[in-house]
Design a protein around this motif. Structure first.
Motif, PDB file in Angstrom:
ATOM      1  N   LEU A 128     -32.706  30.385 -47.311  1.00  0.00           N
ATOM      2  CA  LEU A 128     -31.511  30.590 -48.118  1.00  0.00           C
ATOM      3  C   LEU A 128     -30.295  30.693 -47.201  1.00  0.00           C
ATOM      4  O   LEU A 128     -29.817  31.786 -46.878  1.00  0.00           O
ATOM      5  CB  LEU A 128     -31.680  31.862 -48.952  1.00  0.00           C
ATOM      6  CG  LEU A 128     -30.813  32.030 -50.198  1.00  0.00           C
ATOM      7  CD1 LEU A 128     -31.047  30.895 -51.176  1.00  0.00           C
ATOM      8  CD2 LEU A 128     -31.129  33.365 -50.864  1.00  0.00           C
ATOM      9  N   ALA A 129     -29.784  29.538 -46.754  1.00  0.00           N
ATOM     10  CA  ALA A 129     -28.608  29.513 -45.890  1.00  0.00           C
ATOM     11  C   ALA A 129     -27.349  29.718 -46.726  1.00  0.00           C
ATOM     12  O   ALA A 129     -27.387  29.735 -47.955  1.00  0.00           O
ATOM     13  CB  ALA A 129     -28.543  28.194 -45.136  1.00  0.00           C
ATOM     14  N   GLN A 140     -32.597  25.241 -46.951  1.00  0.00           N
ATOM     15  CA  GLN A 140     -33.186  24.489 -45.848  1.00  0.00           C
ATOM     16  C   GLN A 140     -34.693  24.385 -46.027  1.00  0.00           C
ATOM     17  O   GLN A 140     -35.372  25.392 -46.237  1.00  0.00           O
ATOM     18  CB  GLN A 140     -32.873  25.170 -44.514  1.00  0.00           C
ATOM     19  CG  GLN A 140     -31.398  25.238 -44.194  1.00  0.00           C
ATOM     20  CD  GLN A 140     -31.117  26.014 -42.921  1.00  0.00           C
ATOM     21  OE1 GLN A 140     -32.012  26.642 -42.353  1.00  0.00           O
ATOM     22  NE2 GLN A 140     -29.874  25.977 -42.466  1.00  0.00           N
ATOM     23  N   ARG A 141     -35.209  23.165 -45.928  1.00  0.00           N
ATOM     24  CA  ARG A 141     -36.655  22.958 -45.952  1.00  0.00           C
ATOM     25  C   ARG A 141     -37.190  23.150 -44.538  1.00  0.00           C
ATOM     26  O   ARG A 141     -36.679  22.560 -43.589  1.00  0.00           O
ATOM     27  CB  ARG A 141     -36.975  21.560 -46.459  1.00  0.00           C
ATOM     28  CG  ARG A 141     -36.590  21.344 -47.919  1.00  0.00           C
ATOM     29  CD  ARG A 141     -37.300  20.149 -48.480  1.00  0.00           C
ATOM     30  NE  ARG A 141     -38.737  20.323 -48.358  1.00  0.00           N
ATOM     31  CZ  ARG A 141     -39.603  19.308 -48.393  1.00  0.00           C
ATOM     32  NH1 ARG A 141     -39.167  18.080 -48.523  1.00  0.00           N
ATOM     33  NH2 ARG A 141     -40.903  19.530 -48.287  1.00  0.00           N
ATOM     34  N   TYR A 142     -38.221  23.953 -44.399  1.00  0.00           N
ATOM     35  CA  TYR A 142     -38.699  24.250 -43.051  1.00  0.00           C
ATOM     36  C   TYR A 142     -40.211  24.153 -42.918  1.00  0.00           C
ATOM     37  O   TYR A 142     -40.750  24.395 -41.845  1.00  0.00           O
ATOM     38  CB  TYR A 142     -38.249  25.651 -42.631  1.00  0.00           C
ATOM     39  CG  TYR A 142     -38.882  26.789 -43.415  1.00  0.00           C
ATOM     40  CD1 TYR A 142     -40.000  27.456 -42.919  1.00  0.00           C
ATOM     41  CD2 TYR A 142     -38.368  27.188 -44.638  1.00  0.00           C
ATOM     42  CE1 TYR A 142     -40.580  28.494 -43.629  1.00  0.00           C
ATOM     43  CE2 TYR A 142     -38.940  28.225 -45.352  1.00  0.00           C
ATOM     44  CZ  TYR A 142     -40.043  28.878 -44.849  1.00  0.00           C
ATOM     45  OH  TYR A 142     -40.617  29.900 -45.552  1.00  0.00           O
ATOM     46  N   GLY A 143     -40.934  23.770 -43.961  1.00  0.00           N
ATOM     47  CA  GLY A 143     -42.391  23.741 -43.898  1.00  0.00           C
ATOM     48  C   GLY A 143     -42.970  22.435 -43.438  1.00  0.00           C
ATOM     49  O   GLY A 143     -44.176  22.234 -43.493  1.00  0.00           O
ATOM     50  N   MET A 144     -42.134  21.504 -42.988  1.00  0.00           N
ATOM     51  CA  MET A 144     -42.623  20.188 -42.597  1.00  0.00           C
ATOM     52  C   MET A 144     -43.135  20.205 -41.162  1.00  0.00           C
ATOM     53  O   MET A 144     -42.637  20.929 -40.319  1.00  0.00           O
ATOM     54  CB  MET A 144     -41.505  19.155 -42.732  1.00  0.00           C
ATOM     55  CG  MET A 144     -40.946  19.043 -44.145  1.00  0.00           C
ATOM     56  SD  MET A 144     -39.603  17.844 -44.279  1.00  0.00           S
ATOM     57  CE  MET A 144     -38.260  18.750 -43.519  1.00  0.00           C
ATOM     58  N   GLY A 199     -34.972  26.912 -32.013  1.00  0.00           N
ATOM     59  CA  GLY A 199     -34.915  26.896 -30.559  1.00  0.00           C
ATOM     60  C   GLY A 199     -33.649  27.536 -30.044  1.00  0.00           C
ATOM     61  O   GLY A 199     -32.840  28.087 -30.797  1.00  0.00           O
ATOM     62  N   GLU A 200     -33.462  27.440 -28.749  1.00  0.00           N
ATOM     63  CA  GLU A 200     -32.328  28.078 -28.098  1.00  0.00           C
ATOM     64  C   GLU A 200     -31.013  27.530 -28.636  1.00  0.00           C
ATOM     65  O   GLU A 200     -30.812  26.324 -28.743  1.00  0.00           O
ATOM     66  CB  GLU A 200     -32.409  27.843 -26.586  1.00  0.00           C
ATOM     67  CG  GLU A 200     -31.330  28.576 -25.801  1.00  0.00           C
ATOM     68  CD  GLU A 200     -31.483  28.365 -24.307  1.00  0.00           C
ATOM     69  OE1 GLU A 200     -30.590  28.799 -23.563  1.00  0.00           O
ATOM     70  OE2 GLU A 200     -32.502  27.759 -23.898  1.00  0.00           O
ATOM     71  N   GLY A 201     -30.115  28.431 -29.011  1.00  0.00           N
ATOM     72  CA  GLY A 201     -28.804  28.041 -29.497  1.00  0.00           C
ATOM     73  C   GLY A 201     -28.760  27.682 -30.963  1.00  0.00           C
ATOM     74  O   GLY A 201     -27.694  27.372 -31.495  1.00  0.00           O
ATOM     75  N   ILE A 202     -29.903  27.700 -31.656  1.00  0.00           N
ATOM     76  CA  ILE A 202     -29.947  27.364 -33.075  1.00  0.00           C
ATOM     77  C   ILE A 202     -30.149  28.644 -33.876  1.00  0.00           C
ATOM     78  O   ILE A 202     -31.128  29.371 -33.672  1.00  0.00           O
ATOM     79  CB  ILE A 202     -31.085  26.375 -33.379  1.00  0.00           C
ATOM     80  CG1 ILE A 202     -30.872  25.077 -32.592  1.00  0.00           C
ATOM     81  CG2 ILE A 202     -31.161  26.080 -34.869  1.00  0.00           C
ATOM     82  CD1 ILE A 202     -32.007  24.092 -32.740  1.00  0.00           C
ATOM     83  N   GLU A 203     -29.216  28.938 -34.767  1.00  0.00           N
ATOM     84  CA  GLU A 203     -29.321  30.132 -35.596  1.00  0.00           C
ATOM     85  C   GLU A 203     -30.326  29.878 -36.712  1.00  0.00           C
ATOM     86  O   GLU A 203     -30.169  28.953 -37.514  1.00  0.00           O
ATOM     87  CB  GLU A 203     -27.962  30.486 -36.191  1.00  0.00           C
ATOM     88  CG  GLU A 203     -27.990  31.765 -37.023  1.00  0.00           C
ATOM     89  CD  GLU A 203     -26.621  32.120 -37.573  1.00  0.00           C
ATOM     90  OE1 GLU A 203     -26.534  33.073 -38.364  1.00  0.00           O
ATOM     91  OE2 GLU A 203     -25.643  31.439 -37.204  1.00  0.00           O
ATOM     92  N   VAL A 204     -31.376  30.671 -36.755  1.00  0.00           N
ATOM     93  CA  VAL A 204     -32.439  30.490 -37.733  1.00  0.00           C
ATOM     94  C   VAL A 204     -32.206  31.416 -38.913  1.00  0.00           C
ATOM     95  O   VAL A 204     -32.049  32.631 -38.750  1.00  0.00           O
ATOM     96  CB  VAL A 204     -33.823  30.761 -37.113  1.00  0.00           C
ATOM     97  CG1 VAL A 204     -34.912  30.644 -38.169  1.00  0.00           C
ATOM     98  CG2 VAL A 204     -34.084  29.790 -35.969  1.00  0.00           C
ATOM     99  N   VAL A 205     -32.166  30.846 -40.111  1.00  0.00           N
ATOM    100  CA  VAL A 205     -32.022  31.625 -41.335  1.00  0.00           C
ATOM    101  C   VAL A 205     -33.365  32.263 -41.655  1.00  0.00           C
ATOM    102  O   VAL A 205     -34.403  31.590 -41.652  1.00  0.00           O
ATOM    103  CB  VAL A 205     -31.566  30.722 -42.493  1.00  0.00           C
ATOM    104  CG1 VAL A 205     -31.501  31.507 -43.796  1.00  0.00           C
ATOM    105  CG2 VAL A 205     -30.218  30.094 -42.174  1.00  0.00           C
ATOM    106  N   THR A 206     -33.368  33.553 -41.917  1.00  0.00           N
ATOM    107  CA  THR A 206     -34.630  34.258 -42.160  1.00  0.00           C
ATOM    108  C   THR A 206     -34.878  34.550 -43.633  1.00  0.00           C
ATOM    109  O   THR A 206     -36.023  34.702 -44.050  1.00  0.00           O
ATOM    110  CB  THR A 206     -34.648  35.588 -41.382  1.00  0.00           C
ATOM    111  OG1 THR A 206     -33.519  36.384 -41.777  1.00  0.00           O
ATOM    112  CG2 THR A 206     -34.589  35.325 -39.882  1.00  0.00           C
TER     113      THR A 206
END
Length: 729
Positions: A517-518, A523-527, A539-546
Motif C-alpha cells: 500500500l504505497a 505495488q505487486r511484489y509476489g512475482m 535493495g540498497e537505496g530503495i524504500e520498501v513499502v511495508t
C-alpha cells in the motif's frame, strides 16, 4: 513523449474529471440482434461492431528498415541460460544449461543475481554488431513513390489480388528500398524479376546486390590473382554473400511501442512469402540474404502447402487441429510445461469470411478464417477481441483470438500460442538449446539428428528467441495471411504462472493477491519471474513499502441481492453512469460522509481510501455497461492511447490518466533478474545491449507492476462490468 503530445493527451482527461453530472459519451455496446447485412463473423466477436466501410486502416507512420545481417553473439551466449529456470525446476543440476555438450562455459551469471539474461551479456562484454544501415522509412513517401509505378511492378501494391488500395506488403517496401538506394540494385534489372503468375511458389523471385563495403562497386570480392574466381584467403572479400544473391528474404518484429524487452533483436526469420505479408505501421523489417539451406527449407514448406491445396481440388483443408502441449512434436522449450498434443479436429474445410474488406480482397484467408470456419462447422466456442493500441504503445488494430473451446478465456499473459505449418518443420527454430536442422540441403526432412546441415550454418540461420520463427510467429489471428493450407494448426496452452513464475491475476479463478500500500499506487511484489517479470525491486537505496492490503473479487449488489436497506442507484441518481463516486461523495463536499459518519472504505482488506467499486457492493454498478468476457489486464486496451471510440474509460479517477514514471522509479530499470530494456544504437550499430528507460509517461495507472489505488485492474473492472458475458450466436 513530447510536451505538446502530453498536453493533448492529458488535458481533456483532467477537464473531464472536474465536474459531477451525466457523461454524454456512451461506451458502445455490442448489439444482440445482428443486422440483415452483418457479416456472420461478428457472432464470434466480443467487442463492439466496427463499420469497416468507413474505417480508415490505411498504412501510416513509419517502418524501421535494417539492411544486412546482425552478427549475433548474444543469442547463442544466452540461449542456454534462458532455459535455466525450466530445467532446474525439473530436477536438473543448477548449472547444467550454462555449459554446452563439450563442457565449455556458454553463459554465466555476471552480476550474481541468480539468473542469466541480457544484462549479464552486457556486463560480460558480449554484444551484437549490425552490418548495414538502420533507418526509418516514412510510409507516405513510400506510397507516393510506389503510386508512380517507377519499377513497372504495379502502381501501389505489387499484389492487388490480395490487398485493397492503401495497403501494402513487405515486398512493396523492398521495391522502395532498392529503388531509392544507390548501393542496392536488382541484378539483371527489374525485367529479370519472376512475377507470381510465373513463379513456382506464387511469389516474386529475384536477385539483389548490395554494395556492403561501400566502395561504389558491386562485386563479390576483389580478384587479387585475376583468375575470375573468389578464393578465400587469396582474394579480398568485397560484398560477399550480398552480391547477386537469390536468397534475400526478410525478418520482422511487430510494433513494440515503448517496450524494448523483446529478445529477438536479429528479427524473426520466417517461412512467409514476402509479398503476402501485410506491412503495417511501426513494424521493424530486416532485409538480408540467407544461406541457401534456409531458402531451400522455405521452398520445401511452400511446396507442401501448394500441393495440399491442389490435391483437394482447390478446397482449403487443414488436416490437423491440435491443442495442448508439445511432447509428441518435440518442441523442447514447451516440453517441460505442457501435456502431449491432442488431435482435436481433422480435415477442417476453411472459407474466407471477408471480414476485413478494408484491407484484403475477397477470398483471402487468414488464421482468423480458420478458427471461424472451425467454430461454425463443428459448433465450437471460438471468440475474438479487437485490439487497438496496447498499453505499451504497441500498435495492433486487429482481431486477436481470445477464447477457444479447450483453453477457455485467455485471461493471463499467455493462454495459447498459435503454432502452424508442416509437422516435419515444427522444430526448425526450436531452442533445445540450439536448433538441430533435421533436414537435407535441399530442404527435405530427415530422421531426427540425421540432418545434413553444418552446425555453424544451422545456428546462424535457425537460432531463435523462444522458438519463434518459420511459421510459428508473433502475429494476431486477424492479420496472419495464410493463402495456402498448413498441415496443422495448434493452440499450445501455456499459463503465465507456469511459464514466467508469476502470481497472475485472473478473476474467474477467484484470485487473491497481496499488494503493498504505497502512497500513490498499489505495488505487486509476489512475482519471481523470468523474461518480462520480476519481484518488485528491493535493495540498497530503495524504500520498501511495508504496509500491505489484499485484492480479491468483490460481488456487485443488485436489486435481487440488496445489502440491508442500501438503495440500488438508478437513472434518477444525479451521478448516473459516473464511475468515480468520489467526485461528489468526498470529505471536501460532505465532511460528515456516509450516513452522517464517514465515507466507507474496505478496511477489512486493508484499504483506507475511497474505492468506487467497493461502493458497488452495496449500491450497484451505477449503470456501468456489461463487459466482454475478459478477467485480466483490462488496461492493455483501455488506456490513454485509445482516447477515442469509447475504449478509454472516462471518470475512472487516475485509471483514466497517463502516469508519469521517473527513470529512477521505473521497475524495469531497478530489477536485474529478468529481461531488460534492449536497443540497437544506430550510430555504433551495437545491438541487443541493455539501456535503461528514461523518464516516461505510461498510458495507465494500472500495469503488471503497480495498480491504481482507487480502480485497481481487473478487480474494480470485474466488480462493476462483469467478466463472464456470453455472446449470442
Amino acid at each position: 513523449m513530447n510536451s505538446g503530445k502530453l498536453t493533448a493527451l492529458v488535458l481533456p482527461l483532467l477537464l473531464g474529471l472536474t465536474a459531477c453530472g451525466n457523461d454524454d459519451a456512451e461506451i458502445p455496446t455490442q448489439s444482440n440482434t445482428p443486422a440483415a447485412d452483418q457479416n456472420p463473423a461478428w457472432s464470434y466477436i466480443e467487442t463492439p461492431e466496427i463499420d469497416f466501410s468507413s474505417y480508415d486502416s490505411t498504412l501510416k507512420g513509419t517502418v524501421e528498415v535494417t539492411v544486412g545481417r546482425v552478427v549475433d553473439n548474444v543469442q547463442p551466449w544466452l540461449t542456454a541460460g534462458m532455459l535455466r529456470h525450466a530445467m532446474v525446476g525439473q530436477g536438473y543440476a543448477d548449472n547444467l544449461l550454462y555449459e554446452n555438450e563439450a563442457g565449455e562455459e556458454v553463459s554465466y551469471d555476471a552480476n550474481g543475481d541468480g539468473n542469466v539474461n541480457i544484462r549479464d551479456a552486457t556486463d560480460a562484454g558480449v554484444s551484437n554488431t549490425e552490418i548495414g544501415p538502420i533507418y526509418d522509412v516514412d510510409m507516405e513517401q513510400m506510397k507516393a513513390w510506389l503510386a508512380t509505378n517507377p519499377d513497372g511492378l504495379g502502381a501501389g501494391t505489387s499484389r492487388p489480388d490480395i490487398f485493397v488500395d492503401g495497403h501494402y506488403n513487405v515486398f512493396d517496401l523492398l521495391r522502395y528500398v532498392v529503388g531509392t538506394r544507390d548501393d542496392m540494385r536488382w541484378e539483371g534489372g527489374v525485367e529479370n524479376i519472376i512475377k507470381p503468375a510465373d513463379s513456382e511458389y506464387d511469389t516474386y523471385e529475384f536477385h539483389i546486390s548490395w554494395d556492403r563495403n561501400g566502395d561504389g562497386d558491386f562485386s563479390e570480392c576483389i580478384d587479387e590473382d585475376l583468375d575470375d574466381i573468389c578464393t578465400e584467403g587469396v582474394d579480398t572479400d568485397a560484398d560477399g554473400e550480398y552480391f547477386d544473391s537469390e536468397h534475400w528474404h526478410f525478418g520482422f518484429i511487430q510494433s513494440r511501442g515503448e517496450n524494448r524487452m523483446y529478445g529477438g533483436l536479429r528479427h524473426d526469420y520466417n517461412y512467409k512469402r514476402m509479398d503476402q505479408f501485410w506491412l503495417r505501421e511501426a513494424q521493424q523489417i530486416r532485409f538480408l540474404p540467407h544461406d541457401e539451406v534456409l531458402t531451400n527449407r522455405r521452398h520445401w514448406v511452400w511446396k507442401q502447402e501448394q500441393e495440399r491445396l491442389a490435391n483437394n481440388d482447390g478446397k482449403y483443408v487443414v488436416p490437423y487441429i491440435l491443442h495442448a502441449g508439445s511432447r509428441d512434436m518435440g518442441i523442447q522449450e514447451f516440453l517441460l510445461r505442457a501435456d502431449a498434443p491432442e488431435i482435436k479436429e481433422m480435415d477442417v474445410e476453411v472459407k474466407a469470411w471477408n471480414l476485413r474488406s478494408d484491407v484484403f480482397q475477397p477470398g483471402v484467408i487468414t488464421s482468423m478464417d480458420v478458427w471461424l470456419s472451425l467454430a461454425e462447422a463443428r459448433d465450437l466456442d471460438f471468440r475474438f477481441t479487437w485490439w487497438r493500441v496496447l498499453s505499451s504503445g504497441a500498435i495492433v488494430n486487429n482481431f486477436a483470438l481470445m477464447h477457444d473451446p479447450w483453453s477457455g478465456p485467455y485471461d493471463g499473459w499467455i493462454a495459447a500460442n498459435p503454432y502452424q505449418g508442416e509437422l516435419a518443420a515444427a522444430e526448425d527454430f526450436a531452442m533445445i538449446p540450439t536448433p538441430r536442422c533435421d533436414f537435407k540441403h535441399d530442404g527435405t526432412p530427415t530422421e531426427k539428428n540425421e540432418g545434413e546441415i553444418d552446425d555453424e550454418i544451422c545456428q546462424r540461420e535457425f537460432q531463435s528467441f523462444l522458438g519463434i520463427g518459420g511459421n510459428n510467429l508473433g502475429e494476431v489471428a486477424g492479420a496472419n495471411i495464410i493463402r495456402y493450407p498448413p498441415e496443422y494448426m495448434a493452440l499450445i496452452a501455456l499459463q503465465s504462472e507456469e511459464l514466467f513464475y508469476i502470481d497472475d491475476i485472473i478473476l474467474n479463478e477467484d484470485k487473491v493477491v497481496e499488494v503493498r500500500l504505497a502512497e500513490n499506487e498499489l505495488q505487486r511484489y509476489g512475482m519471481d519471474g523470468v523474461y518480462d517479470f520480476d519481484k518488485f525491486p528491493e535493495g540498497e537505496g530503495i524504500e520498501v513499502v511495508t504496509e500491505t492490503a489484499t485484492l480479491r473479487p468483490l460481488e456487485m449488489a443488485t436489486t435481487e441481492s440488496k445489502i440491508g436497506n442500501a438503495p440500488i442507484v438508478d437513472e434518477t441518481h444525479f451521478g448516473w453512469k459516473i464511475a468515480d463516486c468520489s467526485q461528489c461523495h468526498n470529505d471536501e463536499k460532505n465532511s460528515l460522509g456516509h450516513g452522517g459518519q464517514s465515507w466507507p472504505t474496505n478496511t477489512t482488506d486493508g484499504f483506507d481510501n475511497i474505492q468506487p467499486y467497493y461502493c458497488a457492493t452495496c449500491h450497484g454498478n451505477n449503470g456501468a455497461p456489461e463487459a466482454h468476457n475478459r478477467s485480466a489486464r483490462c488496461f492493455w486496451c483501455h488506456n490513454t492511447y485509445n482516447d477515442d471510440g469509447g475504449m478509454l474509460m472516462k471518470n475512472h479517477g487516475d485509471a483514466s490518466l497517463a502516469k508519469f514514471v521517473p527513470a529512477e522509479e521505473n521497475v524495469s530499470n531497478l530489477r536485474t533478474a529478468s529481461t531488460h530494456p534492449q536497443y540497437t544504437d544506430r550510430d555504433t550499430k551495437l545491438a541487443q545491449q541493455t539501456k535503461l528507460y528514461e523518464d516516461m509517461w505510461f498510458s495507465s495507472h494500472n500495469s503488471d507492476y503497480s495498480l491504481s489505488k482507487t480502480f485497481p485492474d481487473p478487480y474494480a473492472c470485474g466488480t462493476c462490468h462483469g467478466f463472464q458475458r456470453e455472446i449470442d450466436k
